[in-house]
Design a protein around this motif. Structure first.
Motif, PDB file in Angstrom:
ATOM      1  N   GLN A 267       0.637  -9.242  -2.892  1.00 36.53           N
ATOM      2  CA  GLN A 267      -0.337  -8.657  -3.806  1.00 36.53           C
ATOM      3  C   GLN A 267      -0.239  -9.268  -5.203  1.00 36.53           C
TER       4      GLN A 267
ATOM      5  N   THR B 235      -7.210   4.065   4.858  1.00 40.79           N
ATOM      6  CA  THR B 235      -6.577   2.754   5.011  1.00 40.79           C
ATOM      7  C   THR B 235      -5.606   2.719   6.179  1.00 40.79           C
TER       8      THR B 235
ATOM      9  N   ASP C  64      -1.468  -1.847  -4.570  1.00 40.25           N
ATOM     10  CA  ASP C  64      -1.964  -0.699  -3.821  1.00 40.25           C
ATOM     11  C   ASP C  64      -1.324   0.622  -4.236  1.00 40.25           C
TER      12      ASP C  64
ATOM     13  N   ASP D  41      -3.598   3.360  -5.674  1.00 43.03           N
ATOM     14  CA  ASP D  41      -4.476   4.175  -4.831  1.00 43.03           C
ATOM     15  C   ASP D  41      -4.257   5.649  -5.147  1.00 43.03           C
TER      16      ASP D  41
ATOM     17  N   MET E 130       0.846  -1.157   0.000  1.00 47.73           N
ATOM     18  CA  MET E 130       0.000   0.000   0.000  1.00 47.73           C
ATOM     19  C   MET E 130       0.872   1.193   0.000  1.00 47.73           C
TER      20      MET E 130
ATOM     21  N   SER F 201     -11.705  -1.033   2.241  1.00 48.08           N
ATOM     22  CA  SER F 201     -12.655  -0.235   1.470  1.00 48.08           C
ATOM     23  C   SER F 201     -13.871   0.055   2.341  1.00 48.08           C
TER      24      SER F 201
ATOM     25  N   THR G 164      -6.017  -3.626  -2.519  1.00 51.09           N
ATOM     26  CA  THR G 164      -5.753  -2.722  -1.402  1.00 51.09           C
ATOM     27  C   THR G 164      -6.167  -3.403  -0.107  1.00 51.09           C
ATOM     28  N   HIS G 165      -6.033  -2.680   0.999  1.00 47.30           N
ATOM     29  CA  HIS G 165      -6.215  -3.263   2.329  1.00 47.30           C
ATOM     30  C   HIS G 165      -7.604  -3.040   2.909  1.00 47.30           C
TER      31      HIS G 165
END
Length: 398
Positions: free
Chosen positions: A165, A321, A270, A273, A1, A294, A291-292
């Motif tokens: 990821q 996040t 990520d 973002d 991220m 939402s 991503t981590h």
């Protein structure tokens, strides 16, 4: 991220810090026979935190600090841990490895500090990792994603690491999108881009996907990718994995791919973002990223409770996040402390964190032997130029 923000290229910082460290175990139980340093005596449990609250990464550290404080206030409002209230000793590392090391050593020297939350970014976390092992003070880093960080001794993380990821993206391509031919493009001069890209390629092959083309650029911040993208378009790829940052993938890679006639999926990590868009928004259709967290995740009941609690405590502001990962980090400590016992020592807390299974705002996970979570991952898809919740990918059972 975006903990990679300054932390992806941290091998030098990590190596320098390791020179100061003692060897650490990987996973399992640490010997608790040395002394009772950091034992939770009295009516208060002291947690230290090291975050980046000044400098260019200050927004990330401030968001984490809000997450820590929210979780602690919730726990204290419900009577604390075994009747003990939690006190937070927060320190600003200014995004500097030396500052982070000094802050950690100060907290380690205070026997009332039972564990540390942080640091924020990968470069400062890499510096602290060997110090955590040396001082036997457990630390939980919410957002330090770099694979190069030495975790699993006394340092653990709440976020998934970078290479994970790539593995999840391959799983998503094979099982959800059900594509057959995939390509990958990454920057060889950037550890984040190349690490995630290579992880994807290896996982894609293992999943039975046909990796029809593997291209690279010399760095992750070039502006021209047409030559590589022409080869990818000619390969017949249905899916392109391009692990770059938001400032490159948005204005350069995706528009250039579309201009060459590529109509398939584009996916990234990520680093997408805040993707910078240019031109017609329709060219970003079929663009996805992992991503981590939402706020639109309906698969996790904890998410909406967290958002409601945060907004109530922060003048109706929306959490991000970093806040969510930090919030989960405190609850990881809570779970470990409750398992370790009322007057737990640092070593006992560390042993309770090691290998833990946890369910939080940012997903369900189990820590591996290296202290990194094998966890669920959020996939967002751009719709009319806006990231929207697509699905949650659960980790493979091992």
């Amino acid at each position: 991220m975006n903990a990679k923000f300054f932390g992806k290229t941290t091998a030098i910082a990590a190596a320098a810090a390791m020179m100061m460290s003692m060897a650490a175990c990987s996973g399992g139980s640490m010997d608790d026979s040395s002394n009772s340093a950091g034992a939770a005596s009295g009516n208060t449990i002291t947690l230290g935190s090291i975050t980046t609250n000044s400098g260019t990464a200050a927004a990330y550290g401030e968001a984490e600090l809000k997450g820590f404080k929210l979780a602690i206030s919730e726990i204290n409002a419900k009577g604390g841990l075994n009747g003990k209230k939690i006190k937070l000793e927060s320190m600003d590392d200014k995004g500097d490895a030396t500052e982070a090391s000094n802050a950690f050593n100060k907290l380690a020297g205070d026997n009332s500090v039972l564990a540390v939350l942080g640091p924020t970014i990968s470069s400062t976390t890499a510096a602290v990792a060997p110090l955590a092992d040396q001082s036997k003070l457990p630390a939980i880093a919410p957002a330090a994603t770099s694979d190069s960080i030495a975790t699993g001794g006394y340092l653990f993380r709440t976020c998934f690491k970078d290479s994970y990821q790539g593995e999840i993206a391959a799983k998503f391509a094979a099982e959800t999108l059900k594509v057959k031919k995939v390509a990958v493009l990454y920057g060889t001069g950037d550890p984040y881009s190349s690490g995630v890209g290579k992880a994807f390629a290896a996982a894609a092959k293992k999943a039975g996907l046909d990796v029809v083309d593997e291209e690279n650029s010399s760095s992750a911040d070039d502006t021209e990718y047409s030559s590589q993208l022409q080869k990818i378009q000619a390969s017949g790829a249905e899916f392109l994995y391009a692990p770059y940052y938001y400032s490159v993938a948005g204005p350069y890679i995706i528009p250039q791919a579309r201009a060459l006639g590529y109509k398939g999926y584009v996916m990234g990590p990520d680093g997408y973002d805040g993707l910078k868009l240019t031109g017609d928004k329709s060219q970003y259709d079929k663009v996805l990223y992992t991503t981590h967290y939402s706020p639109d995740d309906t698969s996790n009941s904890k998410v909406q409770d967290f958002i409601k609690s945060y907004k109530k405590a922060n003048n109706n502001q929306e959490p991000n996040t970093f806040t969510a990962l930090a919030y989960d980090s405190v609850y990881m400590f809570k779970q470990a402390y409750e398992k370790a016992g009322k007057n737990a020592t640092r070593e006992q807390v560390r042993n309770a964190i090691s290998g833990m299974s946890f369910s939080g705002v940012t997903g369900k996970f189990t820590l591996d032997k290296k202290g990194s979570p094998n966890k669920s991952v959020i996939v967002l898809e751009l719709k009319d130029g806006k990231p929207t919740y697509r699905t949650t990918i659960q980790p493979s059972t091992k």
